[in-house]
Scaffold this active site. Structure first.
Site, PDB file in Angstrom:
ATOM      1  N   GLU A 158     138.734  76.615  84.595  1.00  0.00           N
ATOM      2  CA  GLU A 158     138.684  77.431  85.887  1.00  0.00           C
ATOM      3  C   GLU A 158     138.079  76.834  87.142  1.00  0.00           C
ATOM      4  OE1 GLU A 158     138.093  81.522  83.247  1.00  0.00           O
ATOM      5  OE2 GLU A 158     136.839  81.126  84.740  1.00  0.00           O
ATOM      6  N   ARG A 216     130.397  82.830  72.064  1.00  0.00           N
ATOM      7  CA  ARG A 216     130.970  83.840  71.136  1.00  0.00           C
ATOM      8  C   ARG A 216     131.843  84.832  71.758  1.00  0.00           C
ATOM      9  NH1 ARG A 216     125.174  84.519  67.618  1.00  0.00           N
ATOM     10  NH2 ARG A 216     125.276  82.196  66.502  1.00  0.00           N
ATOM     11  N   ILE A 272     146.080  73.761  85.724  1.00  0.00           N
ATOM     12  CA  ILE A 272     146.719  73.989  84.205  1.00  0.00           C
ATOM     13  C   ILE A 272     148.203  73.160  84.231  1.00  0.00           C
ATOM     14  CG2 ILE A 272     147.742  75.722  82.682  1.00  0.00           C
ATOM     15  CD1 ILE A 272     144.759  75.666  83.147  1.00  0.00           C
ATOM     16  N   GLU A 307     143.712  67.533  70.422  1.00  0.00           N
ATOM     17  CA  GLU A 307     144.074  67.125  71.809  1.00  0.00           C
ATOM     18  C   GLU A 307     143.723  65.808  72.309  1.00  0.00           C
ATOM     19  OE1 GLU A 307     143.399  68.556  76.760  1.00  0.00           O
ATOM     20  OE2 GLU A 307     142.535  69.603  75.002  1.00  0.00           O
ATOM     21  N   ALA A 332     134.534  76.416  85.981  1.00  0.00           N
ATOM     22  CA  ALA A 332     134.661  75.940  84.591  1.00  0.00           C
ATOM     23  C   ALA A 332     135.520  75.040  83.983  1.00  0.00           C
ATOM     24  CB  ALA A 332     134.718  77.418  84.093  1.00  0.00           C
ATOM     25  N   ASP A 386     139.663  68.590  69.684  1.00  0.00           N
ATOM     26  CA  ASP A 386     139.426  67.266  68.971  1.00  0.00           C
ATOM     27  C   ASP A 386     140.907  66.591  68.701  1.00  0.00           C
ATOM     28  OD1 ASP A 386     136.825  67.607  68.681  1.00  0.00           O
ATOM     29  OD2 ASP A 386     137.035  68.396  66.759  1.00  0.00           O
ATOM     30  N   ALA A 442     141.109  66.386  79.502  1.00  0.00           N
ATOM     31  CA  ALA A 442     140.933  66.785  78.206  1.00  0.00           C
ATOM     32  C   ALA A 442     139.411  66.355  77.801  1.00  0.00           C
ATOM     33  CB  ALA A 442     141.725  66.023  77.112  1.00  0.00           C
TER      34      ALA A 442
END
Length: 426
Positions: free
Chosen positions: A169, A223, A199, A286, A172, A284, A407
């Site tokens: 984002e 979480r 994206i 990716e 982010a 991982d 990545a």
């Protein structure tokens, strides 16, 4: 082994069947660029893997490489969907997907090889391929339920659909768990509000895996993340205009916008509030698969630079015979070959069930930074011509730089490796 042999024969059948058909309209055969041979005996590849590389190289150098400069210049791949269906016919979009869904059932090493050869022809299209085949398809294979796999995989694998994944984002990126895209449960649906940025395949994607916050109060924040399968055309979902990027031009990138976007609960990928496990385990792989991109770019630099050094003359001789240029050739070649051994061996280990975050971060860290340096060396070898956009050297540099950022940045990859060592001494 029997399953591998069956999958390899299936891919071979697809390649043979494609050769019997004329290319799609718009794919006029052009003389392929003269390629340097790749010594796959040193690379430790099996005969089937060598054939895979040769088949892909032949197809891509005829049907993609001649278009790469124009794709970069215009920031558009006009025949993207037709080309995607050709990749589907070759069996490489779902290269790690099970045969029952139309995939080829091969391993991550084969995936890396295809990623490498596509990137050798066009870094931008290679990046789009990685986002589609790994970030979208492989995540569905690894985390989807049977209904989701049956619904989405066949069309993604055939190339009818284009896939994408959305984590980042505007505020982010590396700190991805601080994402603000909110998903509120209402009955049998979730209502998504917020946006995603940078994206890959965003403007073109028919199916996207999107991460959103379903529990804003969760501690730690990771979480409260859930992965959703989003389809183009769902009410409240839209995309902004594609971004005008430094490199990887023609691999379309954009912002995703969610305004009261209604997603069925059946479209949760994995489990509610457990999306971080989907995200991190996929990250991982990716990094591993995308490490094939820098390999392809380095090989492309060599494909153009080595012949040029043996045609261009100065002071009465080919410039490749000057010791300084011989040093450049040696440095570029050894960087590429060192990266290949690292990437291929980590891919083999993952195929055998031994996949570590440390080395998946390591392969893209090292190969990305080497690719940038190799591209710089290539420009230097071309001299003034390296600075002219009539030659592809600048494109290689601009494309290579992406892999130090996408990545997970080089800095984050170093943190992953360092923390892995710290954990051993905790």
């Amino acid at each position: 082994m029997a399953e591998m042999a069956t999958a390899t024969r299936l891919l071979g059948w697809r390649v043979a069947s494609w050769r019997l058909r004329p290319p799609l309209a718009g794919f006029v055969s052009q003389r392929a660029h003269s390629l340097l041979p790749v010594d796959d005996a040193i690379n430790g590849l099996s005969e089937e893997q060598r054939q895979l590389r040769q088949t892909m190289a032949k197809f891509l150098q005829e049907h993609l490489a001649p278009k790469a400069q124009e794709i970069d210049r215009s920031n558009e791949f006009k025949n993207l969907r037709e080309f995607w269906k050709q990749l589907g016919n070759l069996g490489v979009l779902g290269i790690t997907a099970p045969v029952q869904y139309g995939g080829s059932g091969l391993g991550y090493l084969e995936h890396v090889l295809v990623m490498e050869e596509i990137s050798r022809a066009s870094g931008a299209v290679g990046l789009s391929y990685g986002a589609h085949s790994n970030l979208c398809i492989n995540q569905l294979v690894r985390n989807g339920n049977e209904a989701q796999k049956e619904k989405y995989l066949p069309k993604l694998i055939s190339g009818e659909y284009i896939g994408a994944l959305a984590m980042s984002e505007p505020n982010a990126g590396s700190d991805v768990v601080s994402m603000k895209l909110k998903a509120e449960k209402k009955g049998n649906h979730y209502i998504l509000n917020g946006n995603k940025f940078w994206i890959t395949n965003g403007p073109d994607a028919d199916v996207l895996i999107v991460y959103a916050k379903t529990d804003l109060a969760a501690v730690p924040a990771s979480r409260g993340i859930t992965a959703f399968i989003v389809e183009k055309g769902m009410p409240g979902f839209s995309t902004s205009k594609k971004l005008d990027k430094l490199g990887m031009r023609g691999s379309n990138t954009c912002e995703l916008i969610f305004e009261d976007c209604k997603i069925p609960a059946a479209n949760i990928l994995g489990h509610e509030n457990k999306g971080v496990y989907v995200l991190m385990s996929g990250l991982d792989l990716e990094r591993l698969v995308l490490a094939g991109g820098p390999l392809g770019l380095m090989q492309a630099v060599l494909d153009h630079t080595i012949p040029y050094l043996h045609v261009r003359e100065a002071f009465g001789q080919k410039i490749g015979h000057f010791q300084l240029m011989q040093g450049k050739m040696a440095d570029m070649y050894t960087r590429l070959m060192a990266c290949r051994q690292y990437v291929y061996n980590v891919a083999k280990a993952c195929d055998e069930g031994h996949c570590t975050a440390k080395d998946c971060a390591g392969v893209i860290l090292y190969s990305a930074e080497c690719a940038t340096q190799v591209a710089l060396d290539g420009i230097q070898c071309f001299g003034g011509n390296g600075y002219i956009n009539d030659f592809p050297m600048g494109r290689f540099l601009r494309d290579a730089k992406l892999y130090e950022i996408g990545a997970g940045t080089s800095e984050v990859r170093r943190l992953v490796i360092g923390r892995a060592f710290n954990a051993d001494f905790h």
